[in-house]
Design an enzyme around this catalytic site. Structure first.
Site, PDB file in Angstrom:
ATOM      1  N   TYR A  87      -8.540  19.694 -48.515  1.00  0.00           N
ATOM      2  CA  TYR A  87      -7.812  19.566 -47.259  1.00  0.00           C
ATOM      3  C   TYR A  87      -6.364  19.147 -47.507  1.00  0.00           C
ATOM      4  O   TYR A  87      -6.056  17.963 -47.691  1.00  0.00           O
ATOM      5  CB  TYR A  87      -8.494  18.559 -46.329  1.00  0.00           C
ATOM      6  CG  TYR A  87      -9.950  18.850 -46.031  1.00  0.00           C
ATOM      7  CD1 TYR A  87     -10.452  20.157 -46.069  1.00  0.00           C
ATOM      8  CD2 TYR A  87     -10.832  17.816 -45.712  1.00  0.00           C
ATOM      9  CE1 TYR A  87     -11.790  20.418 -45.800  1.00  0.00           C
ATOM     10  CE2 TYR A  87     -12.166  18.075 -45.437  1.00  0.00           C
ATOM     11  CZ  TYR A  87     -12.644  19.378 -45.494  1.00  0.00           C
ATOM     12  OH  TYR A  87     -13.969  19.635 -45.231  1.00  0.00           O
TER      13      TYR A  87
ATOM     14  N   HIS B 205     -18.917  20.895 -52.706  1.00  0.00           N
ATOM     15  CA  HIS B 205     -18.179  21.556 -51.633  1.00  0.00           C
ATOM     16  C   HIS B 205     -18.181  23.076 -51.807  1.00  0.00           C
ATOM     17  O   HIS B 205     -17.605  23.602 -52.762  1.00  0.00           O
ATOM     18  CB  HIS B 205     -16.739  21.034 -51.618  1.00  0.00           C
ATOM     19  CG  HIS B 205     -16.020  21.285 -50.332  1.00  0.00           C
ATOM     20  ND1 HIS B 205     -14.680  21.002 -50.165  1.00  0.00           N
ATOM     21  CD2 HIS B 205     -16.447  21.782 -49.140  1.00  0.00           C
ATOM     22  CE1 HIS B 205     -14.316  21.311 -48.930  1.00  0.00           C
ATOM     23  NE2 HIS B 205     -15.358  21.788 -48.303  1.00  0.00           N
TER      24      HIS B 205
END
Length: 319
Positions: free
Chosen positions: A45, A129
């Protein structure tokens, strides 16, 4: 099991558009004020910006007063290129590049870097992830590495976070993960997790965190420019979302309230993760999450075929 509202910090990494430091800190402060005590981020992010901002915003609070999760699998390496990271969805300078790495060494290095950016000595949960295209390495090397980190006490819980259910279901059935994070696959527009992941998690006692309750925007504000799974919403899904919105308003509630409370109603779900880029968005999500949604609304959804009969809804015994 009562699901809690959790704060997703992707927007703090300048998802799509820039967020100032002040806006980011105000969003986290609003979450704390609203009683939210679970926060989720990732190196992906904003090339680490989300982790740095979230860590700074939480520094005023006692470390044992909240739970913090981050992710591994994308290792950040310095890059000498110019330009921005908008190709990956983040309005930040391209100071680093992402390297897929589910090796044991890569996971430990990635976590160490995350701890430094967050300014903490431990996180409560670490997820693999998006290992979609790295199945063998994720199960052969990545998952055992997380088990070792858990055994050493460097993390409290381990799991995987993905936008699909099949591989998450395999993690639940074939490993000893504590929790899985499933984004966008159990919403008012997509109940695919109901067929495999959620029953498996309920059977094994594995916690499920649901992300993407608004399917990246369409269920928050259905309009022609809305996004679904981070792309332009298809016309048929926009039409469906508009029908849901009209029915919600006819029953005296809102589509956002229905979307959030629906996710929280399944007994395997422990938290609903919402992303927010401002204090106002946080306050709205918290209010909608607490808002009662009439049982008659859910009954009409089932009657009209907008919701399968087997999907648990608020106010009913899920079993």
């Amino acid at each position: 099991m009562s699901a809690a509202l959790a704060f997703g910090a992707a927007a703090l990494g300048n998802l799509y558009t820039e967020v100032t430091d002040e806006q980011a800190y105000a969003a986290v402060a609003a979450a704390w004020r609203q009683g939210i005590r679970a926060f989720d981020t990732a190196p992906h992010y904003g090339l680490g910006l989300s982790e740095r901002r979230l860590g700074a915003a939480l520094r005023a609070h006692p470390r044992d007063g909240y739970t913090l999760s981050t992710k591994v699998g994308r290792r950040l390496e310095p890059a000498d290129g110019t330009g921005d990271d908008l190709a990956h969805g983040f309005a930040v300078p391209a100071t680093h590049r992402r390297v897929w790495d589910f090796t044991a060494d890569g996971i430990r290095r990635t976590l160490d870097a995350s701890l430094a950016r967050l300014g903490v000595d431990r996180v409560d949960t670490v997820y693999l992830h998006d290992p979609d295209d790295h199945v063998e390495q994720a199960f052969r090397e990545g998952y055992p590495a997380l088990e070792r980190l858990r055994a050493e006490g460097l993390v409290g819980a381990i799991g995987a976070g993905m936008n699909q259910t099949a591989m998450l279901t395999r993690f639940v059935r074939d490993t000893d993960v504590d929790v899985v994070l499933c984004a966008g696959r159990y919403t008012l527009l997509d109940q695919s997790a109901l067929t495999d992941l959620l029953p498996a998690a309920a059977d094994r006692g594995t916690a499920v965190v649901l992300g993407g309750p608004f399917n990246s925007g369409l269920l928050a504000d259905p309009q022609p420019t809305a996004t679904y799974d981070y792309a332009q919403a298809p016309p048929q899904l926009l039409e469906r979302a508009l029908r849901l919105k009209a029915l919600a308003e006819a029953h005296g509630t809102s589509l956002r309230a229905a979307a959030l409370t629906f996710c929280a109603a399944h007994p395997a779900v422990t938290a609903v993760l919402v992303g927010a880029r401002s204090a106002a968005e946080v306050d709205d999500c918290a209010a909608q999450f607490r808002a009662p949604v009439p049982l008659a609304f859910w009954q009409e959804l089932r009657h009209t075929g907008l919701l399968p009969a087997e999907a648990p809804v608020p106010g009913e015994d899920p079993w």
